[in-house]
Motif scaffolding. Sequence first.
Motif, PDB file in Angstrom:
ATOM      1  N   ARG A 256      -0.772   4.367  -9.723  1.00  0.00           N
ATOM      2  CA  ARG A 256      -0.995   4.023  -8.317  1.00  0.00           C
ATOM      3  C   ARG A 256       0.042   4.729  -7.443  1.00  0.00           C
ATOM      4  NH1 ARG A 256      -0.491  -2.170  -5.928  1.00  0.00           N
ATOM      5  NH2 ARG A 256      -0.353  -1.633  -3.721  1.00  0.00           N
ATOM      6  N   THR A 257      -0.400   5.228  -6.294  1.00  0.00           N
ATOM      7  CA  THR A 257       0.536   5.834  -5.351  1.00  0.00           C
ATOM      8  C   THR A 257       0.965   4.810  -4.304  1.00  0.00           C
ATOM      9  OG1 THR A 257      -1.347   6.673  -4.079  1.00  0.00           O
ATOM     10  CG2 THR A 257      -0.296   8.188  -5.618  1.00  0.00           C
ATOM     11  N   ASP A 258       2.189   5.000  -3.787  1.00  0.00           N
ATOM     12  CA  ASP A 258       2.760   4.043  -2.844  1.00  0.00           C
ATOM     13  C   ASP A 258       2.005   3.986  -1.523  1.00  0.00           C
ATOM     14  OD1 ASP A 258       4.686   3.385  -4.647  1.00  0.00           O
ATOM     15  OD2 ASP A 258       6.310   4.493  -3.683  1.00  0.00           O
ATOM     16  N   GLU A 259       1.776   5.129  -0.910  1.00  0.00           N
ATOM     17  CA  GLU A 259       1.287   5.149   0.473  1.00  0.00           C
ATOM     18  C   GLU A 259      -0.189   4.807   0.575  1.00  0.00           C
ATOM     19  OE1 GLU A 259       2.239   8.595   2.675  1.00  0.00           O
ATOM     20  OE2 GLU A 259       4.393   8.479   2.292  1.00  0.00           O
ATOM     21  N   GLU A 260      -1.051   5.546  -0.110  1.00  0.00           N
ATOM     22  CA  GLU A 260      -2.494   5.361   0.056  1.00  0.00           C
ATOM     23  C   GLU A 260      -3.108   4.387  -0.938  1.00  0.00           C
ATOM     24  OE1 GLU A 260      -4.993   8.784   1.027  1.00  0.00           O
ATOM     25  OE2 GLU A 260      -3.214  10.022   0.766  1.00  0.00           O
ATOM     26  N   GLY A 261      -2.387   4.098  -2.014  1.00  0.00           N
ATOM     27  CA  GLY A 261      -2.974   3.239  -3.027  1.00  0.00           C
ATOM     28  C   GLY A 261      -4.079   3.909  -3.798  1.00  0.00           C
ATOM     29  N   ALA A 262      -4.043   5.234  -3.919  1.00  0.00           N
ATOM     30  CA  ALA A 262      -5.003   5.965  -4.737  1.00  0.00           C
ATOM     31  C   ALA A 262      -4.486   6.040  -6.170  1.00  0.00           C
ATOM     32  CB  ALA A 262      -5.218   7.369  -4.183  1.00  0.00           C
ATOM     33  N   LEU A 263      -5.349   6.467  -7.106  1.00  0.00           N
ATOM     34  CA  LEU A 263      -4.953   6.677  -8.492  1.00  0.00           C
ATOM     35  C   LEU A 263      -4.809   8.160  -8.779  1.00  0.00           C
ATOM     36  CD1 LEU A 263      -7.181   4.121 -10.442  1.00  0.00           C
ATOM     37  CD2 LEU A 263      -4.727   3.955  -9.956  1.00  0.00           C
ATOM     38  N   PHE A 264      -3.725   8.502  -9.482  1.00  0.00           N
ATOM     39  CA  PHE A 264      -3.468   9.862  -9.937  1.00  0.00           C
ATOM     40  C   PHE A 264      -3.362   9.865 -11.459  1.00  0.00           C
ATOM     41  CE2 PHE A 264      -2.748  10.548  -5.587  1.00  0.00           C
ATOM     42  CZ  PHE A 264      -2.554  11.900  -5.323  1.00  0.00           C
TER      43      PHE A 264
END
Length: 284
Positions: free
Chosen positions: A220-228
């Motif tokens: 999970r990414t901090d800013e957008e809440g997307a998955l990488f």
Amino acid sequence: MYYRRELPIMSAVYRPLEARRFVMMTMGGYWPVIDKLQNGHLGVVTRDGDFHIGERGRLVFVSSPDGGESWSHATVISAEGSDNRNPAFGVTANGTLLASFIKQVNYTDGVYDQGPHRQPTPLYISRSEDNGANWITSLAVVDGHESWPVASPFGKIVTLADGASLMSYYRSAAGGATSFLIRSHDGGRTWVDPVTIAEGGYSETSICDLGDGRLLVVMRTDEEGALFQSDSADSGYTWSEPRRLTGSREHPGDVIKLLDGRLLMTYGRRLTPQGIQGMVSADD
């Protein structure tokens, strides 16, 4: 004693799917992590006792002998101290159950303190040698040190073919969260080789073992809440540059390898229509 209760389910946001839904537990069930035990049962480590944020939270274990249709009462893993939460869970090569978690102490008069003076949170580990009937909890020993500071562990504890168990955790910093991996060669008693998976805003990392030393994680990414996604070809000692998988506010993710060899990633969708979505990969 196991209790079975089936509920109606709606799974037709995008297309109808055949599905059945059963009650695992009531009055709780935060952050459940599931794995198959060596006796054939399913086991889930989860949190109950309070709301999403609350000092009274405790960590518990429930099991199912029939593939998830009926479930046991909760066995308490840890209720001592403030707010037992954020579990990771897995099964070692010899069948020992491992549950890792934190005890969040940053409360003032029952209100969670999100300010800059929060205390570091040590990593805890619980072990069960009898399929979850009894648990022994201690501070996790990482690289010879107790009170290893983390923001949180996360997801499944994965055991590789060589017997090593892998666990992810993350730490928060001014420049964004950093995702780490540690491993145990003695059934979770001690942990070694902390490795940075990704830094600059990555947390809540799920691990999938592809075999032959190849691993995949989704973060999970901090800013957008997307998955990488990031990949490793050397059993998790080095990692590729993260690449994006989902849109904003689509997290957290979990990846498993199906019996037919495909990968299934499920994740939460926090936009309308809200729910759980999945992606499938046929090429690892």
